[in-house]
Design a protein around this motif. Structure first.
Motif, PDB file in Angstrom:
ATOM      1  N   ILE A 119     -17.136 -32.703 115.219  1.00  0.00           N
ATOM      2  CA  ILE A 119     -18.146 -33.517 116.164  1.00  0.00           C
ATOM      3  C   ILE A 119     -18.200 -32.729 117.449  1.00  0.00           C
ATOM      4  O   ILE A 119     -17.757 -31.774 117.697  1.00  0.00           O
ATOM      5  CB  ILE A 119     -17.531 -34.977 116.344  1.00  0.00           C
ATOM      6  CG1 ILE A 119     -16.198 -34.855 116.932  1.00  0.00           C
ATOM      7  CG2 ILE A 119     -17.565 -35.754 115.173  1.00  0.00           C
ATOM      8  CD1 ILE A 119     -15.646 -36.061 117.261  1.00  0.00           C
ATOM      9  N   GLY A 120     -18.990 -33.281 118.183  1.00  0.00           N
ATOM     10  CA  GLY A 120     -19.414 -32.538 119.451  1.00  0.00           C
ATOM     11  C   GLY A 120     -20.853 -32.757 120.135  1.00  0.00           C
ATOM     12  O   GLY A 120     -21.684 -33.152 119.322  1.00  0.00           O
ATOM     13  N   PRO A 121     -21.071 -32.430 121.277  1.00  0.00           N
ATOM     14  CA  PRO A 121     -22.369 -32.647 121.885  1.00  0.00           C
ATOM     15  C   PRO A 121     -23.223 -31.632 121.228  1.00  0.00           C
ATOM     16  O   PRO A 121     -22.951 -30.580 120.689  1.00  0.00           O
ATOM     17  CB  PRO A 121     -22.294 -32.447 123.091  1.00  0.00           C
ATOM     18  CG  PRO A 121     -20.870 -31.961 123.505  1.00  0.00           C
ATOM     19  CD  PRO A 121     -20.038 -32.050 122.390  1.00  0.00           C
ATOM     20  N   SER A 122     -24.631 -31.789 121.462  1.00  0.00           N
ATOM     21  CA  SER A 122     -25.625 -30.856 120.634  1.00  0.00           C
ATOM     22  C   SER A 122     -25.506 -29.419 121.594  1.00  0.00           C
ATOM     23  O   SER A 122     -24.784 -29.323 122.477  1.00  0.00           O
ATOM     24  CB  SER A 122     -27.153 -31.546 121.281  1.00  0.00           C
ATOM     25  OG  SER A 122     -27.328 -32.714 120.451  1.00  0.00           O
ATOM     26  N   GLN A 129     -12.773 -34.691  94.750  1.00  0.00           N
ATOM     27  CA  GLN A 129     -13.036 -33.434  93.610  1.00  0.00           C
ATOM     28  C   GLN A 129     -13.242 -32.278  94.555  1.00  0.00           C
ATOM     29  O   GLN A 129     -13.029 -31.167  94.101  1.00  0.00           O
ATOM     30  CB  GLN A 129     -14.075 -33.842  92.586  1.00  0.00           C
ATOM     31  CG  GLN A 129     -13.772 -33.307  91.201  1.00  0.00           C
ATOM     32  CD  GLN A 129     -14.852 -33.466  90.651  1.00  0.00           C
ATOM     33  OE1 GLN A 129     -15.786 -34.641  90.654  1.00  0.00           O
ATOM     34  NE2 GLN A 129     -15.330 -32.854  89.506  1.00  0.00           N
ATOM     35  N   TYR A 130     -13.860 -32.426  95.723  1.00  0.00           N
ATOM     36  CA  TYR A 130     -14.366 -31.320  96.415  1.00  0.00           C
ATOM     37  C   TYR A 130     -13.682 -31.312  97.951  1.00  0.00           C
ATOM     38  O   TYR A 130     -13.625 -32.294  98.510  1.00  0.00           O
ATOM     39  CB  TYR A 130     -15.868 -31.305  96.637  1.00  0.00           C
ATOM     40  CG  TYR A 130     -16.573 -31.442  95.166  1.00  0.00           C
ATOM     41  CD1 TYR A 130     -16.924 -30.221  94.516  1.00  0.00           C
ATOM     42  CD2 TYR A 130     -17.215 -32.649  94.761  1.00  0.00           C
ATOM     43  CE1 TYR A 130     -17.405 -30.459  93.135  1.00  0.00           C
ATOM     44  CE2 TYR A 130     -17.690 -32.863  93.609  1.00  0.00           C
ATOM     45  CZ  TYR A 130     -18.001 -31.685  92.786  1.00  0.00           C
ATOM     46  OH  TYR A 130     -18.634 -31.646  91.676  1.00  0.00           O
ATOM     47  N   THR A 131     -13.736 -29.993  98.342  1.00  0.00           N
ATOM     48  CA  THR A 131     -13.369 -30.007  99.761  1.00  0.00           C
ATOM     49  C   THR A 131     -14.759 -30.036 100.441  1.00  0.00           C
ATOM     50  O   THR A 131     -15.676 -29.492 100.286  1.00  0.00           O
ATOM     51  CB  THR A 131     -12.574 -28.519 100.034  1.00  0.00           C
ATOM     52  OG1 THR A 131     -11.670 -28.425  99.184  1.00  0.00           O
ATOM     53  CG2 THR A 131     -12.359 -28.511 101.351  1.00  0.00           C
ATOM     54  N   ILE A 132     -14.684 -30.957 101.382  1.00  0.00           N
ATOM     55  CA  ILE A 132     -16.063 -31.302 102.177  1.00  0.00           C
ATOM     56  C   ILE A 132     -16.032 -31.200 103.588  1.00  0.00           C
ATOM     57  O   ILE A 132     -14.810 -31.645 104.110  1.00  0.00           O
ATOM     58  CB  ILE A 132     -16.638 -32.929 101.879  1.00  0.00           C
ATOM     59  CG1 ILE A 132     -16.847 -32.880 100.361  1.00  0.00           C
ATOM     60  CG2 ILE A 132     -17.670 -33.003 102.717  1.00  0.00           C
ATOM     61  CD1 ILE A 132     -17.177 -34.437 100.119  1.00  0.00           C
ATOM     62  N   VAL A 133     -16.877 -30.457 104.332  1.00  0.00           N
ATOM     63  CA  VAL A 133     -16.745 -30.098 105.651  1.00  0.00           C
ATOM     64  C   VAL A 133     -18.073 -30.784 106.114  1.00  0.00           C
ATOM     65  O   VAL A 133     -19.184 -30.466 105.582  1.00  0.00           O
ATOM     66  CB  VAL A 133     -16.748 -28.641 106.109  1.00  0.00           C
ATOM     67  CG1 VAL A 133     -16.522 -28.470 107.624  1.00  0.00           C
ATOM     68  CG2 VAL A 133     -15.452 -28.052 105.397  1.00  0.00           C
ATOM     69  N   ILE A 134     -18.041 -31.632 107.011  1.00  0.00           N
ATOM     70  CA  ILE A 134     -19.308 -32.256 107.319  1.00  0.00           C
ATOM     71  C   ILE A 134     -19.444 -32.311 108.952  1.00  0.00           C
ATOM     72  O   ILE A 134     -18.667 -32.630 109.548  1.00  0.00           O
ATOM     73  CB  ILE A 134     -19.384 -33.880 107.114  1.00  0.00           C
ATOM     74  CG1 ILE A 134     -20.551 -34.458 107.342  1.00  0.00           C
ATOM     75  CG2 ILE A 134     -18.115 -34.600 107.481  1.00  0.00           C
ATOM     76  CD1 ILE A 134     -20.840 -35.782 106.665  1.00  0.00           C
ATOM     77  N   VAL A 135     -20.670 -31.958 109.198  1.00  0.00           N
ATOM     78  CA  VAL A 135     -21.140 -31.878 110.768  1.00  0.00           C
ATOM     79  C   VAL A 135     -21.846 -33.289 111.032  1.00  0.00           C
ATOM     80  O   VAL A 135     -22.668 -33.401 110.351  1.00  0.00           O
ATOM     81  CB  VAL A 135     -22.027 -30.494 111.227  1.00  0.00           C
ATOM     82  CG1 VAL A 135     -22.729 -30.984 112.694  1.00  0.00           C
ATOM     83  CG2 VAL A 135     -21.074 -29.242 111.221  1.00  0.00           C
ATOM     84  N   THR A 136     -21.299 -33.935 112.154  1.00  0.00           N
ATOM     85  CA  THR A 136     -21.949 -35.283 112.326  1.00  0.00           C
ATOM     86  C   THR A 136     -22.270 -35.541 113.794  1.00  0.00           C
ATOM     87  O   THR A 136     -21.612 -35.139 114.598  1.00  0.00           O
ATOM     88  CB  THR A 136     -21.477 -36.648 111.656  1.00  0.00           C
ATOM     89  OG1 THR A 136     -22.126 -37.674 112.126  1.00  0.00           O
ATOM     90  CG2 THR A 136     -19.860 -36.505 112.012  1.00  0.00           C
ATOM     91  N   ALA A 141     -13.370 -37.915 126.759  1.00  0.00           N
ATOM     92  CA  ALA A 141     -14.431 -38.146 127.405  1.00  0.00           C
ATOM     93  C   ALA A 141     -15.565 -38.384 126.462  1.00  0.00           C
ATOM     94  O   ALA A 141     -16.239 -39.238 126.751  1.00  0.00           O
ATOM     95  CB  ALA A 141     -14.542 -36.977 128.544  1.00  0.00           C
ATOM     96  N   TYR A 142     -15.598 -37.656 125.644  1.00  0.00           N
ATOM     97  CA  TYR A 142     -16.615 -37.551 124.411  1.00  0.00           C
ATOM     98  C   TYR A 142     -16.618 -38.685 123.629  1.00  0.00           C
ATOM     99  O   TYR A 142     -17.566 -39.501 123.511  1.00  0.00           O
ATOM    100  CB  TYR A 142     -16.585 -36.022 123.659  1.00  0.00           C
ATOM    101  CG  TYR A 142     -17.593 -36.291 122.502  1.00  0.00           C
ATOM    102  CD1 TYR A 142     -18.952 -35.783 123.149  1.00  0.00           C
ATOM    103  CD2 TYR A 142     -17.456 -36.132 121.259  1.00  0.00           C
ATOM    104  CE1 TYR A 142     -19.944 -36.004 122.297  1.00  0.00           C
ATOM    105  CE2 TYR A 142     -18.447 -36.317 120.359  1.00  0.00           C
ATOM    106  CZ  TYR A 142     -19.697 -35.964 120.888  1.00  0.00           C
ATOM    107  OH  TYR A 142     -20.759 -36.078 119.866  1.00  0.00           O
TER     108      TYR A 142
END
Lengths: 457, 271
Positions: B55-58, B216-223, B264-265
């Motif tokens: 996570i994080g700002p644009s 089943q899977y290793t998942i990396v997600i940007v959100t 803060a975020y």
């Protein structure tokens, strides 16, 4: 907004009314500008359409009459006293092929020596028994190519000798001009191309209906001719142009598309590829006659390819068409959304697989249209062909692309410069109609294919 | 998966319950776009069979960092990646490793659903076909069905596999893209804001799907959505201006952030 929210209610209402009035005022101005611009656009479109209409109207009104030429339906007596030739040789059992060919050739030479004009004169005179028409005048009203028609009839069927058969004979260019009223009837005899008996003969036979208009199929089947202009046709030029188009399609399309794919999808971005890109863009702006000069210098002087050959013409036009195809193909490749490329690469497709499985299928309609338009442009190009000798007078249909040949646009150029302007002006327009017809056909094909492929995709 | 990859090597620790082994490991990763540095010395360990959220700002570099794992940054002109990234101990920048093989192992789902302009069937079958994972129609059919089953799309499209994938709704398209990624039998699935173009209902469906897939899977997600990160992930990394500010258990990040910037975020004061 915040300023209004915090202001007292009364002044907020005033403020809103004032702003609405302001917007309304600017709206009238904007609407006026919009109307003005729309009218301007409409005017331009109408003007463009009017130009096209005038152009096409002019071409069609001048050119269409050339497709119908005056002909004489007459009886021709293949007089044995005139056609004094032995029997056509038949290959004997003891005769070798070479011997038979020699005999046949000598027979054909005898046939060529026959004074076929005597048959023509006789049938012209017989067609109008009441008219006094001297031999010279009789020859002058009939196209000089007719004597070869008669010769070929006998060569094909020697049994005609001694018979009288109906033959449709083309009127000469001068005769056709007179019949079509393209020569003023008020001119004194000294300034007329045809003698008075010849003119009278035409007038009386036209009244009878023996001399009448017929569709001039020979424009499509005959080659160019200087001696018998009335029977000159476009067949040689058409085949020459066809060969050139085949060369362009076989060379420019694959090379252009392949280099566009390489430059757009595979080439690293560096100084060298930048230079290539700039050069391709510049080449697209090079005047076509310069390509002709290049063709003459390289293909003819260095590689010693023949003059006036469709192969050389095709090579020159290929050079000229390449930048067009490359630029158009690259822009259609560039229009493919990056998400499609990412989807393919993200799945583990190699670059080549990405290009061939995903990018090319969606760009195919664009590439096809670009190629067809490039080829159509090449078809109509004249200037480079002049420099490689294709403006030579060639009166045969080339059997191979290495043979000398004419080309459609060059044929137009040659005909418009013909000294018999009165006859060749409509003829030139007729050739333009044929060329434009081909162009429209190609463009329609491009549009149709594009629509079909895009619907599918 | 119906077609096991030879590259799958379960480690001893992968088999023992909760203590999940680290599958991806990044050491001092930097990314430059031309002269501009986008990622500054990021190091992290990503555990297998779990969901890790970025996570994080644009513009903080979370998507850029995600794209390092399947080397999608290679396709961007002027982009340079430094540092080391290993997946199962294998350096992904090893010249001996073909990037095509890497991407077969590390699937990706993009922000905007991007099905191929082909049939639903061909969308799924494409990956397995180019990697030579399937032979014959029966095998392909089975794989397409299982991938669509896993993506929870089978019931909706079973009767129209020949219809174009682009004709589905946005949410269905995204699940089709997930099914497409699953079909090649990846070990890791990278998701770059997979729900940002979807409505809340479709988002919920995709989130449920992510929940199931992590078994089943290793998942990396940007959100972009902190709620989403909180809902789907086990670990969360907070990025700011190209730096990894904080990385830890999701619960800890949201309940008890150690860094001021993180706090803060997530409380909405920056971003």
């Amino acid at each position: 907004m915040t300023a209004i929210d915090t202001a007292p209610a009364g002044s907020a209402a005033d403020e809103n009314a004032r702003r609405r009035a302001q917007i309304r005022r600017s709206l009238t101005r904007r609407n006026r500008a919009e109307t003005r611009f729309r009218l301007l656009g409409l005017g331009s479109a109408l003007a463009a359409m009017a130009f096209v209409a005038v152009l096409f109207g002019n071409i069609l009104s001048h050119g269409l009459p050339a497709f119908w030429q005056y002909t004489l339906d007459a009886e021709v007596t293949f007089d044995a006293a005139v056609i004094r030739v032995p029997e056509r040789p038949v290959q004997g059992a003891d005769q070798s092929d070479a011997e038979f060919r020699a005999a046949m050739l000598s027979w054909q030479r005898r046939l060529a020596m026959v004074n076929w004009n005597r048959l023509i004169v006789a049938s012209v005179q017989a067609a109008a028994p009441g008219q006094q028409i001297d031999d010279r005048a009789a020859v002058s009203v009939i196209d000089s190519g007719v004597r070869f028609v008669l010769r070929d009839m006998v060569a094909d069927n020697p049994a005609l000798i001694g018979q009288t058969v109906p033959v449709r004979m083309l009127l000469s260019a001068d005769g056709d001009n007179w019949a079509k009223g393209r020569i003023s009837r008020d001119l004194p005899d000294a300034r007329q191309q045809l003698s008075r008996p010849a003119r009278d003969w035409i007038d009386s036979l036209m009244a009878q209906g023996t001399v009448h208009r017929a569709f001039a199929w020979h424009i499509f089947t005959n080659v160019d001719s200087r001696t018998s202009p009335a029977s000159a046709g476009l067949a040689g030029a058409f085949v020459g142009s066809l060969y050139m188009m085949i060369v362009v399609i076989l060379l420019a399309v694959p090379i252009g598309v392949a280099s566009a794919i390489y430059l757009e999808e595979f080439a690293p971005r560096n100084r060298a590829t930048d230079l290539i890109e700039v050069n391709i863009n510049n080449l697209a702006a090079v005047p076509s006659i310069v390509f002709g000069l290049l063709g003459a210098a390289v293909f003819i002087n260095i590689f010693h390819l023949p003059f006036s050959a469709p192969l050389v013409g095709g090579l020159v036009l290929t050079l000229m068409t390449l930048p067009t195809i490359i630029i158009a193909t690259r822009s259609s490749l560039r229009a493919v959304p990056p998400s499609l490329r990412q989807a393919a690469l993200g799945l583990g497709a190699s670059r080549t697989q990405m290009v061939f499985h995903h990018v090319l299928p969606v760009t195919f309609p664009g590439i096809l249209t670009a190629s067809i338009l490039g080829v159509a442009q090449a078809l109509g190009e004249t200037a480079p062909l002049l420099l490689i000798g294709m403006n030579a007078f060639v009166a045969n249909i080339p059997a191979t692309p290495m043979e000398q040949s004419a080309a459609l646009p060059v044929q137009i150029y040659l005909w418009q410069g013909n000294e018999n302007r009165n006859f060749f002006e409509p003829r030139t327009f007729a050739a333009i109609i044929v060329l434009l017809g081909l162009m429209i056909l190609l463009n329609a094909l491009a549009i149709w294919l594009r629509g079909r492929l895009e619907r599918k995709a | 998966m119906s077609a096991p990859l030879t590259t799958i090597r379960p480690t001893a620790s992968a088999l023992d319950g909760d203590a999940r082994a680290n599958r991806i490991s990044a050491r001092d990763v930097t990314v430059h776009y031309g002269p501009k540095q986008a990622i500054f010395d990021v190091s992290m360990e990503i555990p297998e069979r779990s969901v890790t959220a970025f996570i994080g700002p644009s513009g903080c570099g979370k998507s850029t960092f995600l794209r390092c794992f399947n080397r999608m940054n290679d396709t961007i002109e002027g982009c340079r990646v430094g540092g080391t990234i290993t997946i199962d101990g294998e350096d992904i920048h090893d010249p001996a490793l073909d990037v095509v093989e890497l991407r077969a192992r590390v699937g990706m789902v993009f922000q905007k659903p991007n099905p191929f302009p082909k049939s639903i069937y061909d969308n799924i079958a494409y990956g397995p076909r180019i990697h030579g994972l399937v032979r014959g129609k029966a095998e392909t059919d089975a794989l397409v069905e299982s991938a669509l089953q896993k993506a929870g799309l089978w019931k909706e499209v079973a009767d129209r596999l020949d219809a174009p994938g682009t004709g589905l709704s946005g949410g269905q398209q995204q699940r089709l893209c997930i099914a497409r990624a699953i079909a090649t039998g990846p070990e890791v699935i990278l998701m770059d804001e997979p729900c940002s173009a979807l409505d809340p209902i479709a988002t919920a469906v995709v989130e449920d799907l992510i929940h199931e897939l992590k078994e089943q899977y290793t998942i990396v997600i940007v959100t972009h959505s902190m709620q989403q990160a909180a809902r789907v992930s086990q670990k969360t990394a907070f990025f700011h201006l190209g730096k990894l500010i904080e990385y830890g258990e999701t619960e800890q990040i949201f309940v008890n952030p150690r860094e001021k910037q993180t706090e803060a975020y997530i409380t909405g004061r920056i971003g």
